[in-house]
Design a protein around this motif. Sequence first.
Motif, short mmCIF file in Angstrom:
data_model
loop_
_atom_site.label_atom_id
_atom_site.label_comp_id
_atom_site.label_asym_id
_atom_site.label_seq_id
_atom_site.Cartn_x
_atom_site.Cartn_y
_atom_site.Cartn_z
N PHE A 64 48.41 40.16 56.86
CA PHE A 64 49.43 39.51 57.68
C PHE A 64 50.66 40.29 58.14
CE2 PHE A 64 47.03 36.04 55.90
CZ PHE A 64 46.98 35.13 57.19
N VAL B 35 46.35 40.61 52.04
CA VAL B 35 45.92 39.49 51.26
C VAL B 35 44.32 39.80 50.83
CG1 VAL B 35 47.52 37.72 52.24
CG2 VAL B 35 45.21 38.20 53.46
N GLU C 62 40.79 31.16 42.88
CA GLU C 62 41.75 30.07 43.00
C GLU C 62 42.40 29.89 44.56
OE1 GLU C 62 44.72 29.92 39.38
OE2 GLU C 62 43.41 31.35 39.06
N SER C 63 43.20 29.09 44.78
CA SER C 63 43.95 28.88 45.90
C SER C 63 44.81 30.03 46.14
CB SER C 63 44.86 27.49 46.04
OG SER C 63 45.72 27.34 47.11
N GLY D 142 42.42 34.30 48.98
CA GLY D 142 41.70 35.27 50.39
C GLY D 142 40.38 34.74 50.85
N LYS D 143 39.90 33.79 50.11
CA LYS D 143 38.62 33.09 50.63
C LYS D 143 38.43 32.92 51.84
CE LYS D 143 38.49 29.56 47.68
NZ LYS D 143 40.01 29.44 47.10
N THR E 163 48.69 36.17 63.43
CA THR E 163 49.58 37.09 62.66
C THR E 163 48.73 37.88 61.73
OG1 THR E 163 50.12 35.28 61.33
CG2 THR E 163 51.66 35.82 62.92
N1 LIG Z 1 49.69 32.28 58.19
C1 LIG Z 1 49.75 33.16 57.32
N2 LIG Z 1 50.83 33.75 57.30
C2 LIG Z 1 51.13 34.63 56.03
N3 LIG Z 1 50.31 34.50 54.77
C3 LIG Z 1 48.97 33.77 54.89
C4 LIG Z 1 48.91 32.86 56.21
N4 LIG Z 1 47.81 32.36 55.75
C5 LIG Z 1 47.46 32.26 54.63
N5 LIG Z 1 48.18 33.39 54.09
C6 LIG Z 1 47.94 34.14 52.90
O1 LIG Z 1 46.94 34.81 52.68
C7 LIG Z 1 46.28 34.56 51.39
C8 LIG Z 1 44.94 33.94 51.34
O2 LIG Z 1 44.92 32.88 51.93
P1 LIG Z 1 43.58 31.99 51.90
O3 LIG Z 1 43.82 30.79 52.70
O4 LIG Z 1 42.39 33.04 52.58
O5 LIG Z 1 43.39 31.58 50.53
P2 LIG Z 1 42.29 30.69 49.94
O6 LIG Z 1 41.50 31.46 48.92
O7 LIG Z 1 41.16 30.16 50.96
O8 LIG Z 1 42.73 29.43 49.26
P3 LIG Z 1 42.64 27.94 48.98
O9 LIG Z 1 41.60 27.59 48.25
O10 LIG Z 1 43.87 27.21 49.05
O11 LIG Z 1 41.87 27.49 50.53
C9 LIG Z 1 47.41 33.36 50.93
O12 LIG Z 1 48.21 34.32 49.77
C10 LIG Z 1 48.11 33.01 51.67
O13 LIG Z 1 49.35 32.81 51.29
#
Ligand SMILES: Nc1ncnc2c1ncn2[C@@H]1O[C@H](COP(=O)(O)OP(=O)(O)OP(=O)(O)O)[C@@H](O)[C@H]1O
Length: 326
Positions: free
Chosen positions: A18, A27, A46-47, A50-51, A65
């Motif tokens: 990003f 990420v 986990e949340s 990066g999934k 971005t």
């Molecule tokens: N628009 C953004 N700008 C900056 N960082 C971002 C943005 N969107 C996501 N991230 C970052 O990218 C990383 C991965 O996010 P992602 O949404 O892929 O996680 P996830 O595993 O799907 O989580 P969740 O279980 O909450 O859905 C996170 O650290 C998040 O903070």
Amino acid sequence: MTRSDETLLEVRDLQIEFSTEEGRVAVLCGLSYALPKGRVLAVVGESGSGKTVHALSILHLLPPTAYIGGGEIRYKGKNLATLGEKELRQIRGNKISMIFQDPAASLNPVLTVGEQLTEALLAHRNISKEQALQKAVLLLEKVGIAEAEKRLDEYPFQFSGGMCQRVMIAMALALEPDVLIADEPTTALDVTVQAQILRLMKELQKESGMSAVFITHNLAVAAEVADEVLVLYAGKCLEQASAEQLFKNPLHPYTQGLLNSLAPLHRKADTLPVIAGYPPVPRREIIGCPFAPRCPFAFEKCRQHCPPLFEENGRKTRCWLREDRK
Ligand SMILES: Nc1ncnc2c1ncn2[C@@H]1O[C@H](COP(=O)(O)OP(=O)(O)OP(=O)(O)O)[C@@H](O)[C@H]1O
Ligand SMILES: [Mg+2]
């Protein structure tokens, strides 16, 4: 998964970054996997691990971005990461389709369910409106919606959350894709409905022989659907193994921790169970193993150097404890 299996989707060393006010933030750091025909890969994490970002990158749906900083996404040999929008449109929804977490937000509130179902069919298939409507009825029946013909004229708000997700599944399956990417498709649903939808998805996946990448934060969900499991943590794969290997004998301390505190699916296991501490914030480069600060077995080397993925018996583990076990 054996080498002789025909690989449909292959992710190689995928990096996603990003651009933020603080500069570039990675990420996803070097994700790789191969998805053979007819198999289900669960990506668990986990949340913030990066999934979703990984899933969005496959079909060029990343927010403006974010960008692919390196690596390849190969579908039947074509690198989707560098494919033009026009070519990608032929693949998106048609060969590879996606289901998102929140069905209500993914459906268009001002179009009837029938209009939405037939839209994709009419755009990608050379069929009449009448034929598309007939197919839409069959699709709704397939996903267990009663009185399908009547319900075609209804709007998403007239459907419950579980029913909306069934509609989303019908839409995703409408064009008989080779690969389905499902990002937490049951998380927004209550537990009984979640189990029904999982069963339905598994049945349809088996019947159609399509491959699926199933994203979840819940290992119990992965156990229900997956042939292979990839555990993601702070943008890195910590462990990848067949579902059988992983659930019988998890090798990474993180996976072990998750499994130890796993609640069965019929109890509410909405969030990943408790392992003391939090994943690192992806703001600056992580030195050492990203799990080291929370790992009960971490030693000095873990804090200094990130381990590579060690391979043994067809599985991979990113942990220094596996270094000499090959
Ligand atoms: N628009 C953004 N700008 C900056 N960082 C971002 C943005 N969107 C996501 N991230 C970052 O990218 C990383 C991965 O996010 P992602 O949404 O892929 O996680 P996830 O595993 O799907 O989580 P969740 O279980 O909450 O859905 C996170 O650290 C998040 O903070
Ligand atoms: Mg997500």
